[in-house]
Motif scaffolding. Structure first.
Motif, short mmCIF file in Angstrom:
data_model
loop_
_atom_site.label_atom_id
_atom_site.label_comp_id
_atom_site.label_asym_id
_atom_site.label_seq_id
_atom_site.Cartn_x
_atom_site.Cartn_y
_atom_site.Cartn_z
N GLY A 10 0.82 -1.22 0.00
CA GLY A 10 0.00 0.00 0.00
C GLY A 10 0.85 1.26 0.00
O GLY A 10 1.99 1.28 0.46
N THR A 11 0.27 2.40 -0.47
CA THR A 11 0.98 3.67 -0.51
C THR A 11 1.30 4.14 0.91
O THR A 11 0.43 4.10 1.80
CB THR A 11 0.14 4.75 -1.21
N GLY A 12 2.52 4.58 1.12
CA GLY A 12 2.91 5.12 2.42
C GLY A 12 3.36 4.08 3.41
O GLY A 12 3.61 4.41 4.58
N MET A 13 3.46 2.84 2.97
CA MET A 13 3.84 1.77 3.89
C MET A 13 5.31 1.87 4.31
O MET A 13 5.74 1.23 5.26
CB MET A 13 3.59 0.42 3.24
N ASN A 14 6.09 2.67 3.59
CA ASN A 14 7.52 2.75 3.88
C ASN A 14 7.88 3.88 4.85
O ASN A 14 9.05 4.20 5.02
CB ASN A 14 8.30 2.93 2.58
N GLN A 15 6.89 4.51 5.49
CA GLN A 15 7.18 5.61 6.41
C GLN A 15 7.77 5.04 7.70
O GLN A 15 7.16 4.18 8.34
CB GLN A 15 5.92 6.41 6.73
N THR A 16 8.92 5.58 8.06
CA THR A 16 9.59 5.11 9.28
C THR A 16 9.39 6.04 10.46
O THR A 16 9.42 5.59 11.61
CB THR A 16 11.09 4.94 9.02
N SER A 17 9.20 7.34 10.21
CA SER A 17 8.98 8.32 11.29
C SER A 17 7.79 9.20 10.95
O SER A 17 7.94 10.37 10.55
CB SER A 17 10.24 9.18 11.49
N PRO A 18 6.62 8.62 11.07
CA PRO A 18 5.44 9.39 10.66
C PRO A 18 5.18 10.56 11.61
O PRO A 18 5.48 10.52 12.79
CB PRO A 18 4.32 8.35 10.74
N GLY A 19 4.62 11.64 11.03
CA GLY A 19 4.23 12.82 11.82
C GLY A 19 2.73 12.91 11.95
O GLY A 19 1.98 12.11 11.37
N ASN A 20 2.33 13.93 12.72
CA ASN A 20 0.90 14.13 12.92
C ASN A 20 0.21 14.42 11.60
O ASN A 20 0.71 15.21 10.79
CB ASN A 20 0.66 15.28 13.90
N TRP A 21 -0.92 13.80 11.37
CA TRP A 21 -1.75 13.93 10.19
C TRP A 21 -1.16 13.25 8.96
O TRP A 21 -1.69 13.40 7.87
CB TRP A 21 -2.05 15.40 9.87
N ASP A 22 -0.08 12.43 9.12
CA ASP A 22 0.39 11.61 8.01
C ASP A 22 -0.63 10.49 7.75
O ASP A 22 -1.43 10.13 8.63
CB ASP A 22 1.76 11.01 8.31
N SER A 23 -0.59 9.92 6.55
CA SER A 23 -1.55 8.86 6.21
C SER A 23 -0.85 7.76 5.40
O SER A 23 0.25 7.97 4.87
CB SER A 23 -2.72 9.45 5.40
N ARG A 24 -1.54 6.59 5.30
CA ARG A 24 -1.02 5.48 4.52
C ARG A 24 -2.17 4.53 4.19
O ARG A 24 -3.21 4.55 4.86
CB ARG A 24 0.07 4.73 5.29
N TRP A 25 -1.95 3.70 3.15
CA TRP A 25 -2.94 2.70 2.76
C TRP A 25 -2.39 1.32 3.13
O TRP A 25 -1.35 0.89 2.62
CB TRP A 25 -3.22 2.78 1.27
N VAL A 26 -3.09 0.61 3.99
CA VAL A 26 -2.62 -0.66 4.54
C VAL A 26 -3.48 -1.82 4.00
O VAL A 26 -4.71 -1.76 4.03
CB VAL A 26 -2.69 -0.64 6.08
N PRO A 27 -2.81 -2.92 3.46
CA PRO A 27 -3.58 -4.10 3.00
C PRO A 27 -4.33 -4.73 4.17
O PRO A 27 -3.77 -4.91 5.26
CB PRO A 27 -2.51 -5.04 2.47
N LYS A 28 -5.59 -5.05 3.93
CA LYS A 28 -6.39 -5.63 4.99
C LYS A 28 -7.00 -6.99 4.60
O LYS A 28 -7.07 -7.90 5.41
CB LYS A 28 -7.50 -4.64 5.38
#
Length: 613
Positions: A488-506
């Motif tokens: 999913g998009t954004g799955m590679n974020q290692t230090s997310p900040g407030n209001w960051d987002s990502r798409w996670v496989p479910k």
């Protein structure tokens, strides 16, 4: 007889003192009407047309007059020309004789017009010449020779009764005269018929001729000085015992006690002289004073125009050659050329006028324009709280709507774009924006509201789900084992900040009916193509946002699919022969499972097939 004569002379002297007492006027000032603790005004001098007051430092003085326009009583404050700084006096002229006038004073620059102390002063009675009658010198005096003492006097003849007693013939002397009054009835005056002691002669009454009152010549005074000058009037500083005249070509001088000369022409030269003139003194004319009247007032310019205003400031469009002033009680208070007025009160109506700039020594003040009436803005409303987030997408952010608020957006915190709505659209995905809020206001009537603290919100990351390990629209043999990985998009974020987002496989499914799910990474799925046919792997993703230090699902989902197919296995046969024969077909031959292929072996001459491998 002597005693009676002394009484008569004493009576006549008393009449003379009473007759002349009118020239010794008592300077009376009434008590203050409005202020019992006010200091009394000190009268330096007064005549039938003027009153001169003693001044005190930091005070200014006024005379009560009637305003012809409004028909009301107003205070007319003395001009600079009326003050004599050296003598510390102020003079009020052109008054009516034997008339009460009201005066007051206040601190300089106080602008106070009410609750002032009021003092009443009366001008002198208009002067009139007094007639002084003296005995006729042409008529011989009566013979008052005493009778012969050697013979007792038997008959004392009374005076001639045909002539009224006490009548005095008219005098040819042109000096002021004083009428002799008849003694009172209770006074005793010896008559010729009174008995006299023997041996005493009554001497004749000694009536002195009048003194010579012709004014004596004195030195000429200094040339007069100008107190004030307008375009049609010149006022000279006046001195006691002096009179003034304007020099006119081929005309006799017309002398006057007042220093005011009216009905003159603008921008014209005039000359004035003065002289000393009293009952006892007269002088030659002084050297002339030359004075030029001012030019007439310029016509009023157009009403000033507003440039901008705030709650405490008004800026007028300034025009070269003009000056501007606020009005207070209908009068200008302070002129400036900038047209800028500061330290004003919010939500207050002001009137601003303009006039042409002039040289005070050469011209009259310009006529004043009609006023510009302007109301300052109301003060800025208090700042609201920072706006709260209501919702967001990949291209929009929605703030919580509040009544009477407007909102602004910025990407750098410096440049803000305001709008009345709470929805901001057309934004870039996965981008941070700053937002502020303020009270809505009418820009013509109020200052901009104070702004809330800024707060940052971020648009969602755009969806881009992928499935690795399977080739889209690929073909696989039956019984092939495949392993697919969902990303999913954004799955590679290692230090997310407030209001960051990502798409996670479910979730994932092969047929769109039966679903399986992942609870955590890795997001892999392994399977064997046990049947020949078309396949489609679908993966479901959920949008998560990072708030308060952790990832949380938003409930927003999207899917990604990959299609492929499984076919019967195909076997490859390599057909070849040595140099002693041939095989047909030869080379690489593919044969599907369940099908057959025929090969022909042909040996060379004298050879035969030995074996096949």
């Amino acid at each position: 007889m002597m005693k009676a004569m002394k009484k008569t002379l004493a009576f006549l002297l008393a009449l003379v003192l009473i007759g002349t007492s009118g020239v010794f006027s008592t300077l009376h000032v009434s008590a203050a009407e409005n202020n019992k603790e006010a200091k009394e005004l000190q009268v330096v001098s007064k005549t039938d047309t003027s009153i001169t007051l003693q001044t005190q430092e930091n005070l200014e003085y006024a005379l009560q007059v009637k305003d012809e326009k409004t028909d009301t009583l107003i205070w007319k404050w003395a001009t600079d020309a009326q003050y004599n700084l050296e003598k510390q006096t102020v003079i009020f002229q052109d008054l009516k004789a034997d008339t009460d006038y009201k005066f007051t004073y206040r601190e300089k620059n106080s602008q106070e017009e009410t609750e002032l102390p009021v003092f009443t002063i009366r001008t002198d009675v208009q002067k009139e010449q007094e007639n002084i009658t003296t005995p006729d010198k042409t008529k011989p005096q009566e013979d008052n020779t005493a009778p012969d003492n050697t013979k007792p006097q038997e008959n004392n003849t009374a005076p001639d009764n045909t002539k009224p007693q006490g009548e005095t013939p008219p005098s040819t002397d042109n000096t002021n005269k004083l009428q002799m009054a008849t003694p009172p009835s209770d006074s005793h005056v010896d008559s010729p018929t009174d008995e006299k002691p023997e041996g005493i002669n009554t001497p004749p009454m000694d009536i002195q001729p009048p003194k010579d009152t012709t004014p004596k010549p004195v030195n000429a005074p200094d040339a007069p000085t100008a107190a004030s000058v307008t375009d049609t009037e010149i006022i000279l500083n006046t001195e006691e015992k002096q009179e003034y005249a304007m020099i006119q070509d081929e005309k006799d001088l017309v002398w006057q006690a007042s220093g005011i000369f009216k009905d003159l022409k603008p921008s014209t030269d005039y000359s004035f002289v003065t002289r000393i003139k009293t009952d006892t003194e007269i002088s030659e004319n002084s050297k002339p004073l030359k004075v030029t009247t001012k030019s007439s007032a310029a016509k009023a310019p157009a009403t000033p125009e507003l440039s901008e205003k705030t709650d405490t400031r008004i800026q007028i469009h300034s025009v070269t050659g003009q000056e501007y002033s606020l009005l207070k009680d209908g009068k200008p208070i302070s002129w400036n050329t900038s047209g800028n007025f500061e330290n004003l009160s919010p939500e207050t109506e002001y009137q601003i006028v303009t006039r042409i700039i002039f040289n005070d020594e050469e011209a009259m003040p310009s006529e004043i324009s009609k006023p510009l009436i302007i109301t300052t803005k109301s003060i800025a409303a208090q700042a609201p709280e920072a706006p709260k987030l209501s919702g967001r997408s990949e291209t929009s952010i929605t703030l919580q709507a509040q009544k009477s608020l407007e909102y602004a957006i910025s990407t750098d915190g410096t440049t803000w774009k305001w709008q009345s709505g709470n929805v901001f659209s057309g934004l870039k995905e996965n981008t941070s924006y700053q937002f502020i809020a303020r009270k809505a206001f009418d820009s013509d009537k109020a200052m901009p509201s104070k702004e809330s603290p800024a707060i940052t919100y971020k648009t969602y990351m755009a969806f881009q789900g992928t499935i690795e390990g399977i080739k889209a629209n690929g073909t696989y043999y039956r019984d092939t084992k495949l392993t697919a990985t969902a990303v999913g998009t954004g799955m590679n974020q290692t230090s997310p900040g407030n209001w960051d987002s990502r798409w996670v496989p479910k979730t994932w499914t092969w047929d769109g009916k039966n679903y399986s799910s992942w609870k955590s990474a890795p997001y892999d799925v392994t399977f064997v193509l046990d049947k020949v046919g078309d396949y489609c792997l679908t993966v479901g993703y959920e949008l998560e946002e990072h708030t308060s230090g952790s990832w949380k699902g938003t409930g927003l989902t999207k899917t990604s699919s990959v299609s492929f197919k499984a076919v019967v296995p195909v076997y490859t046969i390599q057909a070849s022969s040595d140099k002693y024969g041939k095989i047909s077909p030869s080379g690489t031959i593919e044969v599907k499972e369940g099908s057959s292929t025929e090969f022909t072996f042909t040996p060379n001459k004298d050879y035969k097939v030995s074996k096949g491998k």
